[in-house]
Design an enzyme around this catalytic site. Structure first.
Site, mmCIF file in Angstrom:
data_model
loop_
_atom_site.group_PDB
_atom_site.id
_atom_site.type_symbol
_atom_site.label_atom_id
_atom_site.label_comp_id
_atom_site.label_asym_id
_atom_site.label_seq_id
_atom_site.Cartn_x
_atom_site.Cartn_y
_atom_site.Cartn_z
ATOM 1 C CB SER A 41 -3.394 -5.746 -0.231
ATOM 2 O OG SER A 41 -3.505 -4.442 -0.753
ATOM 3 C CG HIS A 156 -6.934 -6.096 -5.226
ATOM 4 N ND1 HIS A 156 -6.425 -4.842 -5.415
ATOM 5 C CD2 HIS A 156 -7.122 -6.213 -3.880
ATOM 6 C CE1 HIS A 156 -6.308 -4.220 -4.242
ATOM 7 N NE2 HIS A 156 -6.717 -5.039 -3.301
ATOM 8 C CD GLN A 164 -3.040 -4.813 -4.294
ATOM 9 O OE1 GLN A 164 -2.962 -5.615 -3.379
ATOM 10 N NE2 GLN A 164 -3.130 -3.511 -4.085
ATOM 11 C CD GLU A 165 -3.783 -1.186 -6.688
ATOM 12 O OE1 GLU A 165 -3.617 0.008 -7.022
ATOM 13 O OE2 GLU A 165 -4.218 -1.524 -5.582
ATOM 14 C CD GLU A 206 -8.062 -1.473 -6.323
ATOM 15 O OE1 GLU A 206 -7.281 -0.989 -7.167
ATOM 16 O OE2 GLU A 206 -7.899 -1.346 -5.102
ATOM 17 C CG ASP A 244 0.019 -0.848 -5.031
ATOM 18 O OD1 ASP A 244 1.040 -1.325 -4.484
ATOM 19 O OD2 ASP A 244 -1.061 -0.667 -4.424
ATOM 20 C CD GLU A 285 0.151 2.324 -3.851
ATOM 21 O OE1 GLU A 285 -0.283 2.995 -4.816
ATOM 22 O OE2 GLU A 285 -0.597 1.725 -3.065
ATOM 23 C CG ASP A 312 -1.035 1.411 0.470
ATOM 24 O OD1 ASP A 312 -1.555 1.830 1.513
ATOM 25 O OD2 ASP A 312 -1.617 0.610 -0.290
ATOM 26 C CE LYS A 337 -5.028 2.227 0.094
ATOM 27 N NZ LYS A 337 -4.303 0.936 0.295
ATOM 28 C CG HIS A 365 -9.801 3.156 -4.907
ATOM 29 N ND1 HIS A 365 -10.359 2.255 -5.780
ATOM 30 C CD2 HIS A 365 -8.448 2.986 -5.029
ATOM 31 C CE1 HIS A 365 -9.400 1.589 -6.389
ATOM 32 N NE2 HIS A 365 -8.241 2.012 -5.963
ATOM 33 N NE ARG A 366 -7.674 0.409 1.681
ATOM 34 C CZ ARG A 366 -6.974 0.070 2.759
ATOM 35 N NH1 ARG A 366 -6.984 0.858 3.820
ATOM 36 N NH2 ARG A 366 -6.230 -1.021 2.789
ATOM 37 C CB SER A 367 -9.562 -3.539 -3.002
ATOM 38 O OG SER A 367 -9.388 -3.997 -1.679
ATOM 39 C CE LYS A 388 -3.934 2.995 -4.930
ATOM 40 N NZ LYS A 388 -3.070 1.801 -4.967
#
Ligand code: PGA
Ligand code: ZN
Length: 419
Positions: A41, A156, A164-165, A206, A244, A285, A312, A337, A365-367, A388
């Protein structure tokens, strides 16, 4: 500091897509490595991840051109040269690329080289990476906010959840080790709850569970129960929640589409206000889309005093964009990131701007990940207090938490910093 070799290989990331593994050798023969992360994303203004586009290999996602740039042009420019500081390496990379978005060499190539050479400086100085990365005037610290992504939606996971999160943050934990324990215990309790209700407990990119629940409030209710089931208090002093939604991904034709409902920016802000009232959410986020700066300004004015608002996709770790956002009152914290901007030095610059403006930073991190735990050292070095790295499960995610645990065990005197 001089390197005698520099090379890259095409390897797989945690999603099974190609990425780069970079290796450099120092004059004394010791070698350093870096693994390059990759997002799904992504923000539209991120530095360019160079993919081959050859449909005959990995469906076009190969990175052999980026690998070729490391092994060719970049190695030619860096091997044998004497560099005093990482900044000098990174400005050499930026000049060599010559574009504002690193689209020629690929930010996946430059960030891998920059991370590997950051390690080379640390190895040469005989200090841990976090110490070598610590900026002048900053006292390194263990992060007191570990954000474990325990439930995945959006791009994800293949479920009907638009947000998403859903992360849990054990803000009340007295140490990294205890935060990791709380994260894992809540994750296990959540699995039991979901399984007990007949949901699948397969996971998203993730490592968080990906049940087919559409309404974010229904997920939040499960999370609160899971926190209690595990014996913790769902609150900002116990185990809190960070969200997020990654709203750019469900922003269509000027509306936010959540569980089938079309909402305006103001509807979304009202929805978040209710969510914050009902649930112990401390950080939000990408609550609105990257192009919706007017909405972001209203979101920040409405909720910025009550909750951390992290940018982000809207900020993409870009110092120029962060400066503009600070001056316009968009968000009050930045997600960080490395591969969004493409060098370690520019990442540290983005963090410096935030610090000076009184903004918090969350290292991320990234996915798509590798076992590289660079971001754990970055979080300690910058003393930002927050990181995270996905679920408290799966190798590429726990590598970062394990590195933090290791730093804590070897340096118990480091301050523990809560946001
Ligand atoms: P990404 O997701 O790595 O797929 O961009 C992470 C995030 O949005 O924070
Ligand atoms: Zn995000």
């Amino acid at each position: 500091m001089k390197i005698t070799t520099l090379s890259a290989l095409e390897v797989l990331d945690s999603r099974g897509r190609p990425t780069l593994s970079v290796t450099a050798t120092l004059e004394d023969g010791r070698s350093v490595h870096a693994g390059v992360p990759s997002g799904a994303s992504t923000g539209s203004r991120e530095a360019v991840e160079l993919r081959d586009g050859d449909p005959g290999r990995y469906g076009g996602a190969g990175v052999s051109r980026a690998v070729g740039h490391v092994n060719g042009e970049i190695a030619d420019a860096l091997v044998g040269a004497d560099f005093g500081r990482l900044e000098d390496v990174d400005s050499r990379l930026i000049k060599l690329d010559g574009t504002p978005t690193k689209s020629r060499l690929g930010a996946n190539a430059t960030v891998g080289v920059s991370m590997a050479l950051a390690r080379a400086f640390a190895v040469e100085a005989g200090v841990p990476l976090w110490r070598s990365l610590t900026p002048m005037g900053v006292e390194p610290a263990r992060p007191g906010a570990l954000c474990f992504n325990v439930l995945n939606g959006g791009v994800h996971a293949p479920n009907s959840l638009d947000f998403q999160e859903f992360m849990i943050t054990p803000l009340g934990a007295p140490s990294v080790a205890e935060a990791v324990r709380a994260g894992a215990e809540v994750y296990a309790a959540l699995k039991r709850r979901l399984a007990g209700k007949g949901f699948v407990t397969s996971v998203g990119d993730e490592g968080g569970f990906a049940p087919d629940i559409a309404r974010p409030e229904d997920v939040l209710a499960e999370l609160v129960e899971a926190i209690s089931d595990a014996g913790y208090v769902p609150s900002r002093d116990g185990v809190a929640i960070a969200l997020d939604p990654a709203a750019s991904e469900f922003y269509r034709d000027g509306s936010y589409v959540v569980a089938g409902e079309r909402l305006t920016s103001d509807d979304m802000i009202a929805r978040y206000a209710e969510i914050i009232e009902r649930f112990p959410v401390w950080s939000l986020e990408d609550g609105l889309a990257e192009g919706d700066w007017d909405g972001w300004a209203r979101l920040t004015a409405a909720l910025g005093e009550r909750v951390q608002l992290v940018g982000d996709d809207v900020l993409v770790t870009n110092p120029a964009i962060i400066s503009e956002a600070i001056s316009k009152g968009i968000a009050n914290a930045a997600l960080i990131k490395l591969n969004q901007i493409g060098t370690v030095t520019e990442t540290l610059e983005a963090m410096r701007l935030c610090r000076e403006a009184g903004w918090h930073q969350m290292v991320s991190h990234r996915s798509g990940e590798t076992p590289d735990a660079f971001i754990a050292d970055l979080a300690v070095a910058s003393a930002c207090g927050q990181i995270k790295s996905g679920a408290p499960a799966r190798g590429e995610r726990v590598a970062k938490y394990a590195r933090l645990t290791e730093i804590e065990a070897t340096e118990p005197g480091l301050p523990y910093r809560r946001p």
